[in-house]
Design a protein around this motif. Structure first.
Motif, PDB file in Angstrom:
ATOM      1  N   GLU A 174      43.916 -19.979 -39.424  1.00  0.00           N
ATOM      2  CA  GLU A 174      43.805 -21.190 -40.234  1.00  0.00           C
ATOM      3  C   GLU A 174      44.207 -22.415 -39.433  1.00  0.00           C
ATOM      4  OE1 GLU A 174      45.555 -21.968 -44.497  1.00  0.00           O
ATOM      5  OE2 GLU A 174      43.465 -21.384 -44.356  1.00  0.00           O
ATOM      6  N   GLY A 205      38.629 -12.897 -58.083  1.00  0.00           N
ATOM      7  CA  GLY A 205      38.437 -13.799 -56.957  1.00  0.00           C
ATOM      8  C   GLY A 205      38.173 -13.025 -55.688  1.00  0.00           C
ATOM      9  N   ASP A 206      38.228 -13.723 -54.561  1.00  0.00           N
ATOM     10  CA  ASP A 206      37.981 -13.034 -53.294  1.00  0.00           C
ATOM     11  C   ASP A 206      39.294 -12.567 -52.677  1.00  0.00           C
ATOM     12  OD1 ASP A 206      39.105 -15.299 -52.074  1.00  0.00           O
ATOM     13  OD2 ASP A 206      37.163 -16.154 -51.565  1.00  0.00           O
ATOM     14  N   PRO A 227      40.722 -13.108 -49.601  1.00  0.00           N
ATOM     15  CA  PRO A 227      41.620 -14.085 -48.984  1.00  0.00           C
ATOM     16  C   PRO A 227      42.436 -14.879 -50.002  1.00  0.00           C
ATOM     17  CG  PRO A 227      39.495 -14.125 -47.883  1.00  0.00           C
ATOM     18  CD  PRO A 227      39.334 -13.261 -49.097  1.00  0.00           C
ATOM     19  N   SER A 228      41.838 -15.196 -51.146  1.00  0.00           N
ATOM     20  CA  SER A 228      42.595 -15.932 -52.165  1.00  0.00           C
ATOM     21  C   SER A 228      43.726 -15.087 -52.725  1.00  0.00           C
ATOM     22  CB  SER A 228      41.659 -16.382 -53.298  1.00  0.00           C
ATOM     23  OG  SER A 228      40.695 -17.293 -52.820  1.00  0.00           O
ATOM     24  N   ARG A 237      46.497 -15.119 -50.246  1.00  0.00           N
ATOM     25  CA  ARG A 237      47.178 -16.415 -50.283  1.00  0.00           C
ATOM     26  C   ARG A 237      48.151 -16.487 -51.457  1.00  0.00           C
ATOM     27  NH1 ARG A 237      44.833 -20.576 -47.221  1.00  0.00           N
ATOM     28  NH2 ARG A 237      42.868 -20.001 -46.198  1.00  0.00           N
ATOM     29  N   LEU A 271      46.728 -22.878 -51.292  1.00  0.00           N
ATOM     30  CA  LEU A 271      45.620 -22.480 -52.162  1.00  0.00           C
ATOM     31  C   LEU A 271      44.561 -23.565 -52.286  1.00  0.00           C
ATOM     32  CD1 LEU A 271      47.833 -20.822 -54.896  1.00  0.00           C
ATOM     33  CD2 LEU A 271      46.253 -19.623 -53.369  1.00  0.00           C
ATOM     34  N   THR A 296      40.587 -22.968 -52.750  1.00  0.00           N
ATOM     35  CA  THR A 296      40.280 -21.619 -53.230  1.00  0.00           C
ATOM     36  C   THR A 296      39.730 -21.689 -54.646  1.00  0.00           C
ATOM     37  OG1 THR A 296      42.540 -21.299 -54.054  1.00  0.00           O
ATOM     38  CG2 THR A 296      42.074 -20.582 -51.806  1.00  0.00           C
ATOM     39  N   ARG A 297      39.093 -20.600 -55.070  1.00  0.00           N
ATOM     40  CA  ARG A 297      38.569 -20.504 -56.424  1.00  0.00           C
ATOM     41  C   ARG A 297      38.844 -19.090 -56.931  1.00  0.00           C
ATOM     42  NH1 ARG A 297      32.442 -22.123 -57.166  1.00  0.00           N
ATOM     43  NH2 ARG A 297      33.369 -24.159 -56.657  1.00  0.00           N
ATOM     44  N   TYR A 298      39.653 -18.993 -57.973  1.00  0.00           N
ATOM     45  CA  TYR A 298      39.974 -17.688 -58.553  1.00  0.00           C
ATOM     46  C   TYR A 298      40.433 -17.898 -59.981  1.00  0.00           C
ATOM     47  CZ  TYR A 298      44.822 -19.067 -57.633  1.00  0.00           C
ATOM     48  OH  TYR A 298      46.017 -19.745 -57.606  1.00  0.00           O
TER      49      TYR A 298
END
Length: 224
Positions: free
Chosen positions: A132, A191-192, A194-195, A198, A205, A208-210
């Protein structure tokens, strides 16, 4: 003191597999990156990329060499390990890190209670911190994820986080994390991967989308 019980259903080879897979993915990136990039700041407060890698190398080599005195992984000890390596050349730090990635797995496997299994998970999360900071794809993802998720399940139980069913990347079968609490239904995450990492590791965050219901992000933290 009684001997700790073996971790139920533990795969002793999993931490080593995670570390070696991450070694093969991360070390070529590190060796090819200009040295000035290692001064970039990371998600770890106060630490540059070089500091994170020095910490990771020190922790793994301590395990390899059996230097695990009381308090060895507390923040003060971690900071001391980083300071000890401040005058090292970058190639020396990277050589130590590669040695740790390569040799720590068998040493971790010897602890039947799985005491050190989640150290491997922490190393993988830190590799995501480095990616990152460098702005390269694959932070908290990649080939080692398959080994990292079962170790996340172990860490979530040991840190006594609430029971959560994580439906990752559209899967209909949840990854079960945390511990059941009487009278409290399981929290749910959509969600995915990686989220999810995190959330549990307390990484940023932003972007991100969750969806998370039945628990707060703070309750799910495994690193405090």
């Amino acid at each position: 003191m009684s001997k700790p019980e073996p971790e139920s259903g533990r795969d002793p080879e999993l931490p080593g597999r995670l570390l070696r897979t991450e070694r093969d993915a991360l070390m070529p990136l590190l060796r090819a990156t200009p040295e000035d990039r290692f001064a970039l700041r990371t998600a770890c407060p106060g630490w540059t990329v070089r500091d994170v890698l020095a910490h990771c190398a020190a922790a793994l080599v301590r395990i390899v060499e059996g230097r695990l005195e009381e308090g060895v992984f507390l923040p003060e000890a971690n900071a001391a390990d980083v300071a000890e390596r401040a005058d090292w050349s970058l190639p020396r730090v990277l050589d130590e890190l590669e040695r740790g990635f390569t040799e720590a797995g068998p040493a971790i496997a010897k602890y039947e209670d799985g005491t050190l299994d989640t150290v491997a998970l922490g190393e993988w999360v830190h590799a995501g911190d480095v990616r990152e900071a460098f702005g390269v794809p694959g932070a908290y993802a990649g080939a080692a994820t398959e080994a990292a998720l079962p170790l996340l399940a172990v860490a979530s139980r040991r840190r006594e986080t609430p029971l959560l069913h994580a439906y990752l990347d559209g899967s209909a079968v949840p990854l079960v994390l945390g511990n059941e609490t009487e009278g409290r239904p399981a929290a749910v995450f959509h969600g995915d991967t990686p989220s999810l990492i995190r959330v549990y590791s307390g990484r940023p965050l932003v972007g991100t989308r969750y969806e998370l219901s039945g628990a707060t992000e703070q309750e799910l933290l495994i690193y405090r």
